[in-house]
Design an enzyme around this catalytic site. Structure first.
Site, mmCIF file in Angstrom:
data_model
loop_
_atom_site.group_PDB
_atom_site.id
_atom_site.type_symbol
_atom_site.label_atom_id
_atom_site.label_comp_id
_atom_site.label_asym_id
_atom_site.label_seq_id
_atom_site.Cartn_x
_atom_site.Cartn_y
_atom_site.Cartn_z
ATOM 1 N N GLU A 207 0.843 -1.377 -0.016
ATOM 2 C CA GLU A 207 -0.158 -0.067 -0.128
ATOM 3 C C GLU A 207 0.935 1.230 -0.120
ATOM 4 O O GLU A 207 0.549 1.967 0.726
ATOM 5 C CB GLU A 207 -0.925 -0.149 1.186
ATOM 6 C CG GLU A 207 -1.888 -1.051 1.178
ATOM 7 C CD GLU A 207 -2.814 -1.358 2.542
ATOM 8 O OE1 GLU A 207 -2.964 -0.253 3.151
ATOM 9 O OE2 GLU A 207 -3.504 -2.363 2.510
ATOM 10 N N ASN A 248 2.405 -4.837 -3.319
ATOM 11 C CA ASN A 248 0.958 -5.220 -2.859
ATOM 12 C C ASN A 248 0.147 -4.068 -2.825
ATOM 13 O O ASN A 248 0.772 -3.100 -2.114
ATOM 14 C CB ASN A 248 0.974 -6.234 -1.836
ATOM 15 C CG ASN A 248 -0.271 -6.844 -1.370
ATOM 16 O OD1 ASN A 248 -0.989 -7.444 -2.491
ATOM 17 N ND2 ASN A 248 -0.806 -6.939 -0.429
ATOM 18 N N HIS A 285 -10.352 -5.991 -2.323
ATOM 19 C CA HIS A 285 -11.300 -5.819 -1.485
ATOM 20 C C HIS A 285 -12.413 -4.974 -2.259
ATOM 21 O O HIS A 285 -12.505 -3.826 -2.441
ATOM 22 C CB HIS A 285 -11.033 -5.113 -0.108
ATOM 23 C CG HIS A 285 -9.799 -5.916 0.395
ATOM 24 N ND1 HIS A 285 -9.872 -6.706 1.259
ATOM 25 C CD2 HIS A 285 -8.506 -5.332 0.614
ATOM 26 C CE1 HIS A 285 -9.014 -7.289 1.747
ATOM 27 N NE2 HIS A 285 -7.861 -6.290 1.435
ATOM 28 N N GLU A 312 -5.907 -10.705 -1.376
ATOM 29 C CA GLU A 312 -6.751 -10.324 -0.337
ATOM 30 C C GLU A 312 -8.248 -10.290 -0.721
ATOM 31 O O GLU A 312 -9.078 -9.730 -0.225
ATOM 32 C CB GLU A 312 -6.498 -9.291 0.541
ATOM 33 C CG GLU A 312 -5.141 -9.114 0.987
ATOM 34 C CD GLU A 312 -4.659 -7.844 1.631
ATOM 35 O OE1 GLU A 312 -5.564 -7.056 2.110
ATOM 36 O OE2 GLU A 312 -3.475 -7.481 1.742
ATOM 37 N N ASP A 314 -12.203 -10.301 -1.026
ATOM 38 C CA ASP A 314 -13.427 -10.299 -0.425
ATOM 39 C C ASP A 314 -14.245 -9.361 -1.152
ATOM 40 O O ASP A 314 -13.970 -8.550 -1.456
ATOM 41 C CB ASP A 314 -13.297 -10.062 1.012
ATOM 42 C CG ASP A 314 -12.773 -8.940 1.373
ATOM 43 O OD1 ASP A 314 -12.456 -8.139 0.984
ATOM 44 O OD2 ASP A 314 -12.294 -8.930 2.628
HETATM 45 O O1 G3I Z 1 -3.924 -7.737 18.744
HETATM 46 C C1 G3I Z 1 -4.700 -6.674 19.449
HETATM 47 C C2 G3I Z 1 -5.184 -6.980 20.558
HETATM 48 O O2 G3I Z 1 -4.135 -7.280 21.561
HETATM 49 C C3 G3I Z 1 -6.263 -6.023 21.065
HETATM 50 O O3 G3I Z 1 -6.734 -6.443 22.404
HETATM 51 C C4 G3I Z 1 -7.463 -5.745 20.139
HETATM 52 C C5 G3I Z 1 -8.123 -4.723 20.508
HETATM 53 O O4 G3I Z 1 -8.814 -4.053 19.346
HETATM 54 O O5 G3I Z 1 -6.499 -5.428 18.944
HETATM 55 C C6 G3I Z 1 -5.786 -6.456 18.544
HETATM 56 O O6 G3I Z 1 -5.093 -6.173 17.235
HETATM 57 C C7 G3I Z 1 -5.987 -5.860 16.026
HETATM 58 C C8 G3I Z 1 -5.466 -6.795 15.088
HETATM 59 O O7 G3I Z 1 -6.284 -6.796 13.769
HETATM 60 C C9 G3I Z 1 -5.401 -8.369 15.597
HETATM 61 O O8 G3I Z 1 -6.622 -8.854 15.677
HETATM 62 C C10 G3I Z 1 -6.338 -4.571 15.677
HETATM 63 O O9 G3I Z 1 -7.040 -3.857 16.632
HETATM 64 C C11 G3I Z 1 -6.986 -4.506 14.306
HETATM 65 O O10 G3I Z 1 -6.827 -3.190 13.735
HETATM 66 C C12 G3I Z 1 -6.213 -5.409 13.444
HETATM 67 O O11 G3I Z 1 -6.924 -5.558 12.048
HETATM 68 C C13 G3I Z 1 -6.348 -6.038 10.951
HETATM 69 C C14 G3I Z 1 -5.782 -4.891 9.917
HETATM 70 O O12 G3I Z 1 -5.665 -5.458 8.874
HETATM 71 C C15 G3I Z 1 -5.229 -3.630 10.495
HETATM 72 O O13 G3I Z 1 -4.872 -2.712 9.389
HETATM 73 C C16 G3I Z 1 -7.160 -7.171 10.275
HETATM 74 O O14 G3I Z 1 -7.466 -8.057 11.298
HETATM 75 C C17 G3I Z 1 -6.561 -7.502 9.100
HETATM 76 O O15 G3I Z 1 -7.549 -8.294 8.429
HETATM 77 C C18 G3I Z 1 -6.260 -6.435 8.219
HETATM 78 O O16 G3I Z 1 -5.602 -6.719 7.054
HETATM 79 C C19 G3I Z 1 -5.166 -5.879 6.018
HETATM 80 C C20 G3I Z 1 -3.921 -6.361 5.238
HETATM 81 O O17 G3I Z 1 -3.061 -6.633 6.116
HETATM 82 C C21 G3I Z 1 -3.613 -5.184 4.277
HETATM 83 N N1 G3I Z 1 -4.674 -4.800 3.441
HETATM 84 C C22 G3I Z 1 -6.034 -4.492 3.899
HETATM 85 C C23 G3I Z 1 -6.581 -5.420 5.111
HETATM 86 C C24 G3I Z 1 -7.974 -5.285 5.362
HETATM 87 O O18 G3I Z 1 -7.574 -4.091 6.227
#
Ligand code: G3I
Length: 377
Positions: A207, A248, A285, A312, A314
């Site tokens: 990105e 990517n 997405h 990715e 969806d």
């Molecule tokens: O691990 C912490 C945890 O300790 C905490 O208690 C909790 C509270 O909200 O957050 C947890 O972290 C989260 C993490 O996922 C792991 O679950 C983050 O808040 C959350 O923001 C994070 O979201 C991820 C996101 O990327 C972050 O930008 C999504 O799961 C993940 O699917 C998403 O994936 C991205 C790709 O990497 C890049 N392209 C876009 C795609 C969708 O956003």
């Protein structure tokens, strides 16, 4: 038994492999080798260049607790029968703890991408303090289940610890990037080489562009200029020369300004006979009805001569028509080497409220799943 006996000389041929082929291990890509197909769950790399595409499958995916009749064939079995490398999904310890999800991963998918566990904030939360707990869990699961891995991601402005985003001088940032990539890509180097030589990709830069194709403002671009891309890819190449190195991004869903921007970046990095970037990942997405421009985008990206992957996928509401439009587009573009959906089931999706995946909240296949299987018949 007859099959077992037939396997013996084939296994002897695989003496170059340093590790034993895991039970149910799959091999669908290997430099200087070809893949011999046994069934939907087991293929083997053997020396030589020819590729033996697997035959169309007749097996059915498991349907534990399912209500919909299972479609014939598996996602990965079908797509590899069409000459592609994998049909994958993201995964991580959180979803690997769910047995029904794991059943789907095992039966239908040939590749996994760590959803969060290899991001900078997860693996290097403090400078030089590396933490591989969740990433190791994912990699160990993949290798012991014969799945390919797409590494995700080395340089990204998001999920970046503040100790990195606050760096202001180019020498420090260059050193920090080099150290990060050398550690992370170095740790997972060759993890799957016992069964395949190049079953490992890295999203090196993620990105990095704006919608108009210009560089996104980030600590990397703001401190190092466009040169950060070369620095990152060179570091990844140094750390793991056999991994396929990807750029990517999202919104590469039609032949738009961002697609043209990615192509410019690729051409500016891969100059003078140097090839640092091996592939372009388009996240995909999508919104409902948003698949119409996908084939033209894939064609434009493939025009670079690099491989292209949908990394990715969806789609809001997961209409069968939208999904099959995407899958058929990849099948129609020879450089499109694989498709990864961003999760197995809606319940685990980052955009769960839009029900964008191929399995519902109970891990049952949805109409889009059946349509995708049929599109790959
Ligand atoms: O691990 C912490 C945890 O300790 C905490 O208690 C909790 C509270 O909200 O957050 C947890 O972290 C989260 C993490 O996922 C792991 O679950 C983050 O808040 C959350 O923001 C994070 O979201 C991820 C996101 O990327 C972050 O930008 C999504 O799961 C993940 O699917 C998403 O994936 C991205 C790709 O990497 C890049 N392209 C876009 C795609 C969708 O956003």
């Amino acid at each position: 038994m007859a099959k077992l006996i037939a396997l013996v000389p084939l296994l002897a041929l695989a003496q170059y492999a340093s590790a034993a082929v895991p039970v149910w291990g799959q091999c669908m890509r290997a430099s200087g080798t070809h893949c011999v197909y046994f069934n939907d769950y087991y293929s083997q790399c053997q020396p030589g260049g020819a590729t033996t595409p697997p035959p169309p499958t007749t097996t059915t995916p498991g349907n534990p607790g399912g209500t919909n009749p299972p479609a014939s064939g598996t996602l990965n079995g079908r797509i590899t029968a069409k000459g592609k490398k994998y049909f994958g999904s993201c995964a991580d310890p959180g979803t690997l703890n769910k047995s029904t999800n794991v059943g789907r991963l095992k039966s239908d998918f040939g590749c996994v991408t760590p959803e969060n566990s290899m991001k900078w904030d997860a693996v290097e939360p403090s400078r030089g303090g590396f933490n591989y707990g969740n990433a190791d869990t994912l990699v160990n699961w993949a290798t012991s289940n014969g799945k390919m891995i797409r590494g995700h991601t080395l340089v990204w402005h998001s999920q970046l610890p503040s100790w990195v985003s606050s760096i202001g001088d180019s020498a420090t940032l260059t050193s920090v990037i080099n150290n990060h990539i050398s550690n992370v890509a170095g740790r997972f180097k060759g993890k799957l080489y016992g069964t395949c030589f190049d079953c490992y990709d890295w999203d090196v830069c993620n990105e990095i562009l704006n919608e108009d194709g210009s560089y996104r403002s980030s600590v990397f671009y703001n401190v190092l200029g466009a040169n950060f891309v070369k620095i990152a890819f060179q570091a990844a190449k140094n750390a793991d020369g056999n991994a396929k190195l990807y750029i990517n991004d999202y919104n590469l869903d039609s032949n738009n300004a961002k697609v043209q921007g990615i192509i410019r970046v690729v051409n500016s990095v891969n100059t003078g006979g140097t090839r640092l970037i091996d592939g372009i990942g388009t996240q995909m997405h999508l919104s409902t009805g948003g698949a119409g421009g996908v084939q033209s985008a894939l064609t434009a990206l493939a025009g670079t001569g690099l491989e292209v992957a949908i990394t990715e996928l969806d789609i809001a509401n997961a209409s069968p028509n939208d999904y099959t439009t995407v899958v058929k587009a990849c099948l129609a573009v020879s450089n499109c080497i694989g498709i990864t959906t961003w999760g197995v089931a809606d319940v685990d999706s980052w955009r769960a409220s839009t029900n964008p995946l191929l399995y519902d909240n109970n891990y049952n296949p949805k109409p889009a799943y059946t349509a995708v299987i049929q599109a790959m018949a």
